[in-house]
Design a protein around this motif. Structure first.
Motif, PDB file in Angstrom:
ATOM      1  N   VAL A  34     -39.548  26.609  41.664  1.00 50.88           N
ATOM      2  CA  VAL A  34     -40.579  26.436  40.630  1.00 50.88           C
ATOM      3  C   VAL A  34     -41.757  25.690  41.251  1.00 50.88           C
ATOM      4  CG1 VAL A  34     -39.026  26.427  38.630  1.00 50.88           C
ATOM      5  CG2 VAL A  34     -39.528  24.272  39.796  1.00 50.88           C
ATOM      6  N   VAL A  35     -42.882  25.771  40.597  1.00 47.87           N
ATOM      7  CA  VAL A  35     -44.083  25.061  41.052  1.00 47.87           C
ATOM      8  C   VAL A  35     -44.535  24.141  39.926  1.00 47.87           C
ATOM      9  CG1 VAL A  35     -46.489  25.342  41.741  1.00 47.87           C
ATOM     10  CG2 VAL A  35     -44.770  26.931  42.572  1.00 47.87           C
ATOM     11  N   TYR A  45     -39.130  22.835  34.045  1.00 52.23           N
ATOM     12  CA  TYR A  45     -39.325  24.246  34.380  1.00 52.23           C
ATOM     13  C   TYR A  45     -38.053  24.849  34.982  1.00 52.23           C
ATOM     14  CZ  TYR A  45     -44.432  23.914  33.716  1.00 52.23           C
ATOM     15  OH  TYR A  45     -45.690  23.765  33.183  1.00 52.23           O
ATOM     16  N   THR A  49     -36.156  27.913  33.288  1.00 54.96           N
ATOM     17  CA  THR A  49     -36.190  29.197  33.995  1.00 54.96           C
ATOM     18  C   THR A  49     -34.808  29.675  34.400  1.00 54.96           C
ATOM     19  OG1 THR A  49     -38.345  28.555  34.868  1.00 54.96           O
ATOM     20  CG2 THR A  49     -37.267  30.423  35.930  1.00 54.96           C
TER      21      THR A  49
END
Lengths: 77, 236
Positions: A34-35, A45, A49
């Motif tokens: 993730v970013v 996140y 996700t």
């Protein structure tokens, strides 16, 4: 390891690798990335996700905290 | 107000929060934020189902027939009456209101009512990620207007200093009263609540707010399954 530069909503973001396992006897394995601009948002996140499966453990590591010994196409020294 | 009415207020608020989150699942500023909006929406819709399911075991289900026809009978805060038009509204709700609901859930889990102590515990761990998401986006900075409104509605939702929530705390059903709930919210968000005057004489004890309004017609129709009928085959 080559670190990618991101230009996103936040001015300064990092890539995080996401690790998880389903059983205690399994090692953690890389399931994705993730970013995010900070650890908190990266955790949120990662959970959002990758939470579709029944993991017993999930962890994130900033990609730039990993030290690459050699990469594909390179010789081990 | 009874404990059942407070749980119904939590359930209605969680349901509306979940729906409003979900509306941003394709409109958030990044793909990760889209996915987080969808996941948090699902979480909160699930939490609302658990909370509605607590009403019967509590022996106190205040839902009446008018919920089928009167959007004003829903107890959700006015913050959720209309779809959010700006990301700042999402972040303010995520950081302040979602955390306020979590603080109240913690007060239920630490109270002396067994059904709430056992059934609501799992929500606390799931809400951790909502909190991290909201706090991080809040730190990035948002417009002050929705933030101030979210704070106002959170503090009003906790209720008057010597009001119904204080009474439930006195009976042990909740482990915290309004002042402690507000303090806990500030601790979690690592910020002081903006200074504000609340006119408790204008406060509606059902919606727990001094603001007036009702859920928008389309959302109310969806809640009641009325929107679904538009998609029925002709003659069905």
């Amino acid at each position: 390891m080559t670190h990618r530069q991101f230009s996103r909503v936040h001015a300064d973001v990092r890539e995080y690798e996401v690790f998880a396992r389903k059983l205690r006897i399994e090692p953690l394995r890389l399931i994705g990335s993730v970013v995010a601009p900070d650890d908190d948002l990266a955790a949120a996140y990662a959970r959002a996700t990758y939470d579709e499966e029944r993991w017993i453990e999930m962890a994130i590591v900033p990609t730039d905290a990993m030290t690459t010994l050699w990469a594909p196409g390179e010789e081990a020294e | 107000m009874t404990l059942g009415t407070l749980v119904l207020s939590l359930a209605d608020n969680k349901q509306m929060l979940g729906l409003r989150y979900a509306e941003w699942a394709t409109r958030a500023p990044s793909l990760e934020a889209d996915i987080a909006a969808a996941a948090m929406g699902l979480d909160d819709l699930g939490h609302s189902r658990v909370l509605y399911g607590c009403l019967q075991p509590l022996g106190d289900d205040p839902r009446r027939q008018e919920r089928e026809t009167d959007p004003g009978s829903y107890l959700a805060l006015p913050y959720f009456d209309e779809p959010w038009s700006a990301w700042a509204q999402f972040v303010a709700a995520n950081a302040v209101l979602d955390t306020a609901f979590s603080v109240m859930i913690q007060a239920c889990v630490d109270g002396n009512v067994e059904v709430l102590r056992t059934r609501l515990r799992k929500m606390i761990s799931e809400e951790r990620y909502h909190f991290l998401h909201g706090r991080s986006w809040l730190k990035a900075g948002i417009d002050q207007e929705p933030l101030l409104e979210a704070w106002r509605q959170a503090i009003e939702w906790f209720g008057p200093p010597e009001g119904d929530v204080a009474e439930l705390h006195g009976r042990g059903g909740l482990s915290m009263g309004p002042a402690r709930l507000t303090a806990r919210l500030q601790e979690r968000l690592e910020t002081a609540a903006p200074s504000m005057e609340v006119d408790w004489s204008a406060w509606d004890p059902m919606r727990r707010s001094s603001r007036r309004g009702v859920i928008d017609e389309r959302t109310f129709g969806m809640l009641r399954g009325l929107e679904e009928k538009r998609f029925y085959p002709a003659g069905a």
